[in-house]
Write a protein that holds these residues in place. Sequence first.
Motif, PDB file in Angstrom:
ATOM      1  N   ARG A   1     -11.533  -2.672  -0.367  1.00  0.00           N
ATOM      2  CA  ARG A   1     -12.646  -1.783   0.001  1.00  0.00           C
ATOM      3  C   ARG A   1     -12.611  -1.457   1.493  1.00  0.00           C
ATOM      4  NH1 ARG A   1     -15.317  -4.911  -3.789  1.00  0.00           N
ATOM      5  NH2 ARG A   1     -16.239  -6.254  -2.186  1.00  0.00           N
ATOM      6  N   GLU A   2     -12.250  -2.442   2.311  1.00  0.00           N
ATOM      7  CA  GLU A   2     -12.140  -2.196   3.752  1.00  0.00           C
ATOM      8  C   GLU A   2     -11.020  -1.192   4.042  1.00  0.00           C
ATOM      9  OE1 GLU A   2     -12.293  -5.540   6.501  1.00  0.00           O
ATOM     10  OE2 GLU A   2     -13.077  -6.773   4.865  1.00  0.00           O
ATOM     11  N   THR A   3      -9.905  -1.298   3.307  1.00  0.00           N
ATOM     12  CA  THR A   3      -8.810  -0.342   3.529  1.00  0.00           C
ATOM     13  C   THR A   3      -9.214   1.055   3.061  1.00  0.00           C
ATOM     14  OG1 THR A   3      -7.621  -0.607   1.407  1.00  0.00           O
ATOM     15  CG2 THR A   3      -7.116  -2.195   3.176  1.00  0.00           C
ATOM     16  N   TYR A   4     -10.019   1.135   1.998  1.00  0.00           N
ATOM     17  CA  TYR A   4     -10.464   2.432   1.494  1.00  0.00           C
ATOM     18  C   TYR A   4     -11.398   3.122   2.493  1.00  0.00           C
ATOM     19  CZ  TYR A   4      -8.750   0.729  -3.036  1.00  0.00           C
ATOM     20  OH  TYR A   4      -7.973   0.229  -4.053  1.00  0.00           O
ATOM     21  N   ALA A   5     -12.106   2.341   3.309  1.00  0.00           N
ATOM     22  CA  ALA A   5     -12.953   2.924   4.344  1.00  0.00           C
ATOM     23  C   ALA A   5     -12.103   3.588   5.431  1.00  0.00           C
ATOM     24  CB  ALA A   5     -13.856   1.852   4.959  1.00  0.00           C
ATOM     25  N   VAL A   6     -10.868   3.143   5.574  1.00  0.00           N
ATOM     26  CA  VAL A   6      -9.944   3.717   6.568  1.00  0.00           C
ATOM     27  C   VAL A   6      -9.218   4.927   5.968  1.00  0.00           C
ATOM     28  CG1 VAL A   6      -7.907   3.258   7.997  1.00  0.00           C
ATOM     29  CG2 VAL A   6      -9.672   1.493   7.737  1.00  0.00           C
ATOM     30  N   VAL A   7      -8.621   4.746   4.796  1.00  0.00           N
ATOM     31  CA  VAL A   7      -7.934   5.837   4.078  1.00  0.00           C
ATOM     32  C   VAL A   7      -8.312   5.721   2.607  1.00  0.00           C
ATOM     33  CG1 VAL A   7      -5.738   6.888   3.430  1.00  0.00           C
ATOM     34  CG2 VAL A   7      -5.978   5.832   5.688  1.00  0.00           C
ATOM     35  N   ARG A   8      -9.039   6.703   2.116  1.00  0.00           N
ATOM     36  CA  ARG A   8      -9.462   6.676   0.713  1.00  0.00           C
ATOM     37  C   ARG A   8      -8.261   6.841  -0.206  1.00  0.00           C
ATOM     38  NH1 ARG A   8     -14.697   7.774  -0.767  1.00  0.00           N
ATOM     39  NH2 ARG A   8     -13.932   9.087  -2.449  1.00  0.00           N
ATOM     40  N   PRO A   9      -8.296   6.181  -1.380  1.00  0.00           N
ATOM     41  CA  PRO A   9      -7.208   6.372  -2.349  1.00  0.00           C
ATOM     42  C   PRO A   9      -7.074   7.845  -2.724  1.00  0.00           C
ATOM     43  CG  PRO A   9      -8.637   4.567  -3.016  1.00  0.00           C
ATOM     44  CD  PRO A   9      -9.313   5.239  -1.860  1.00  0.00           C
ATOM     45  N   GLY A  10      -5.841   8.316  -2.761  1.00  0.00           N
ATOM     46  CA  GLY A  10      -5.579   9.710  -3.073  1.00  0.00           C
ATOM     47  C   GLY A  10      -5.552  10.609  -1.847  1.00  0.00           C
ATOM     48  N   GLU A  11      -5.993  10.089  -0.701  1.00  0.00           N
ATOM     49  CA  GLU A  11      -5.992  10.879   0.531  1.00  0.00           C
ATOM     50  C   GLU A  11      -4.920  10.405   1.516  1.00  0.00           C
ATOM     51  OE1 GLU A  11      -9.946  11.104   2.123  1.00  0.00           O
ATOM     52  OE2 GLU A  11     -10.738  12.006   0.298  1.00  0.00           O
ATOM     53  N   GLU A  12      -4.006   9.574   1.039  1.00  0.00           N
ATOM     54  CA  GLU A  12      -2.912   9.136   1.891  1.00  0.00           C
ATOM     55  C   GLU A  12      -2.032  10.338   2.209  1.00  0.00           C
ATOM     56  OE1 GLU A  12      -3.762   5.819  -1.125  1.00  0.00           O
ATOM     57  OE2 GLU A  12      -3.416   7.965  -1.230  1.00  0.00           O
ATOM     58  N   GLU A  13      -1.531  10.374   3.420  1.00  0.00           N
ATOM     59  CA  GLU A  13      -0.644  11.459   3.821  1.00  0.00           C
ATOM     60  C   GLU A  13       0.765  10.925   3.978  1.00  0.00           C
ATOM     61  OE1 GLU A  13      -1.883  13.573   7.268  1.00  0.00           O
ATOM     62  OE2 GLU A  13      -3.930  13.828   6.538  1.00  0.00           O
ATOM     63  N   VAL A  14       1.706  11.689   3.463  1.00  0.00           N
ATOM     64  CA  VAL A  14       3.118  11.354   3.645  1.00  0.00           C
ATOM     65  C   VAL A  14       3.608  12.192   4.809  1.00  0.00           C
ATOM     66  CG1 VAL A  14       5.399  11.358   2.598  1.00  0.00           C
ATOM     67  CG2 VAL A  14       3.384  10.880   1.195  1.00  0.00           C
ATOM     68  N   ARG A  15       4.010  11.535   5.853  1.00  0.00           N
ATOM     69  CA  ARG A  15       4.524  12.239   7.036  1.00  0.00           C
ATOM     70  C   ARG A  15       6.040  12.349   6.904  1.00  0.00           C
ATOM     71  NH1 ARG A  15       0.231   8.992   9.461  1.00  0.00           N
ATOM     72  NH2 ARG A  15      -1.384  10.443  10.109  1.00  0.00           N
ATOM     73  N   VAL A  16       6.471  13.402   6.236  1.00  0.00           N
ATOM     74  CA  VAL A  16       7.883  13.586   5.922  1.00  0.00           C
ATOM     75  C   VAL A  16       8.714  13.691   7.192  1.00  0.00           C
ATOM     76  CG1 VAL A  16       9.567  15.078   4.768  1.00  0.00           C
ATOM     77  CG2 VAL A  16       7.349  14.626   3.700  1.00  0.00           C
ATOM     78  N   ASP A  17       8.222  14.409   8.199  1.00  0.00           N
ATOM     79  CA  ASP A  17       8.984  14.562   9.441  1.00  0.00           C
ATOM     80  C   ASP A  17       9.210  13.210  10.113  1.00  0.00           C
ATOM     81  OD1 ASP A  17       9.164  17.290   9.065  1.00  0.00           O
ATOM     82  OD2 ASP A  17       7.424  17.741  10.324  1.00  0.00           O
ATOM     83  N   ASP A  18       8.173  12.356  10.146  1.00  0.00           N
ATOM     84  CA  ASP A  18       8.311  11.029  10.742  1.00  0.00           C
ATOM     85  C   ASP A  18       9.296  10.191   9.931  1.00  0.00           C
ATOM     86  OD1 ASP A  18       6.456  11.801  12.606  1.00  0.00           O
ATOM     87  OD2 ASP A  18       4.783  10.689  11.678  1.00  0.00           O
ATOM     88  N   PHE A  19       9.218  10.287   8.607  1.00  0.00           N
ATOM     89  CA  PHE A  19      10.131   9.547   7.736  1.00  0.00           C
ATOM     90  C   PHE A  19      11.582   9.949   7.979  1.00  0.00           C
ATOM     91  CE2 PHE A  19      12.457   9.380   3.658  1.00  0.00           C
ATOM     92  CZ  PHE A  19      12.476   8.002   3.481  1.00  0.00           C
ATOM     93  N   LEU A  20      11.823  11.251   8.019  1.00  0.00           N
ATOM     94  CA  LEU A  20      13.178  11.753   8.236  1.00  0.00           C
ATOM     95  C   LEU A  20      13.692  11.381   9.623  1.00  0.00           C
ATOM     96  CD1 LEU A  20      12.950  15.259   6.526  1.00  0.00           C
ATOM     97  CD2 LEU A  20      14.109  13.195   5.675  1.00  0.00           C
ATOM     98  N   ALA A  21      12.819  11.427  10.627  1.00  0.00           N
ATOM     99  CA  ALA A  21      13.227  11.034  11.981  1.00  0.00           C
ATOM    100  C   ALA A  21      13.617   9.565  12.022  1.00  0.00           C
ATOM    101  CB  ALA A  21      12.098  11.313  12.967  1.00  0.00           C
ATOM    102  N   GLY A  22      12.878   8.741  11.291  1.00  0.00           N
ATOM    103  CA  GLY A  22      13.217   7.321  11.207  1.00  0.00           C
ATOM    104  C   GLY A  22      14.558   7.080  10.531  1.00  0.00           C
ATOM    105  N   LEU A  23      14.822   7.846   9.480  1.00  0.00           N
ATOM    106  CA  LEU A  23      16.103   7.715   8.772  1.00  0.00           C
ATOM    107  C   LEU A  23      17.283   8.119   9.645  1.00  0.00           C
ATOM    108  CD1 LEU A  23      15.414   9.003   5.151  1.00  0.00           C
ATOM    109  CD2 LEU A  23      15.878   6.673   5.877  1.00  0.00           C
ATOM    110  N   THR A  24      17.129   9.230  10.343  1.00  0.00           N
ATOM    111  CA  THR A  24      18.234   9.690  11.178  1.00  0.00           C
ATOM    112  C   THR A  24      18.427   8.790  12.394  1.00  0.00           C
ATOM    113  OG1 THR A  24      16.778  11.263  12.325  1.00  0.00           O
ATOM    114  CG2 THR A  24      18.043  12.087  10.427  1.00  0.00           C
ATOM    115  N   ALA A  25      17.366   8.171  12.885  1.00  0.00           N
ATOM    116  CA  ALA A  25      17.498   7.248  14.019  1.00  0.00           C
ATOM    117  C   ALA A  25      18.233   5.983  13.637  1.00  0.00           C
ATOM    118  CB  ALA A  25      16.110   6.907  14.565  1.00  0.00           C
ATOM    119  N   GLU A  26      18.110   5.569  12.366  1.00  0.00           N
ATOM    120  CA  GLU A  26      18.786   4.371  11.889  1.00  0.00           C
ATOM    121  C   GLU A  26      20.281   4.608  11.712  1.00  0.00           C
ATOM    122  OE1 GLU A  26      16.838   3.024   8.351  1.00  0.00           O
ATOM    123  OE2 GLU A  26      14.910   2.784   9.366  1.00  0.00           O
TER     124      GLU A  26
END
Length: 141
Positions: A115-140
Amino acid sequence: MNSLVHKTMVVQLQTGDADRFPVLAHLSYDAADPFALTVVFSHDGRVLARWTLDREMVADGLAGPVGVGDVRMRPESRGVWEELRIEFLGDARPDGDRHRAVVFVWAAAVAAFLRETYAVVRPGEEEVRVDDFLAGLTAEG
């Protein structure tokens, strides 16, 4: 609003057919990784294990059995005491089986943490930051 949630609780660890013994579980949630929960198990000041769990899977595990891989969860009732049973499967043993540890957590404490985590980010409202993910992959590399 704070994007981090932390909670420490005493859980019961069972390895093999041995009795349960208490260890600390340090749960954390960071909105920067909105699908994940991190749990660090410790005893006598030593870290025993660190796992990253799927937040939705933990919530589903409170209601019924989930998981087919290295982590499996299901609710268990001990009379008036409702627990979340989390089974962790590790590396293969020489006998062909796998190392295994089972943690029992008071279900109400897990639900309160969620419940505390849902107060921060509600279920279903999570955002996937594709650009950040891809930048992390290419940096590795």
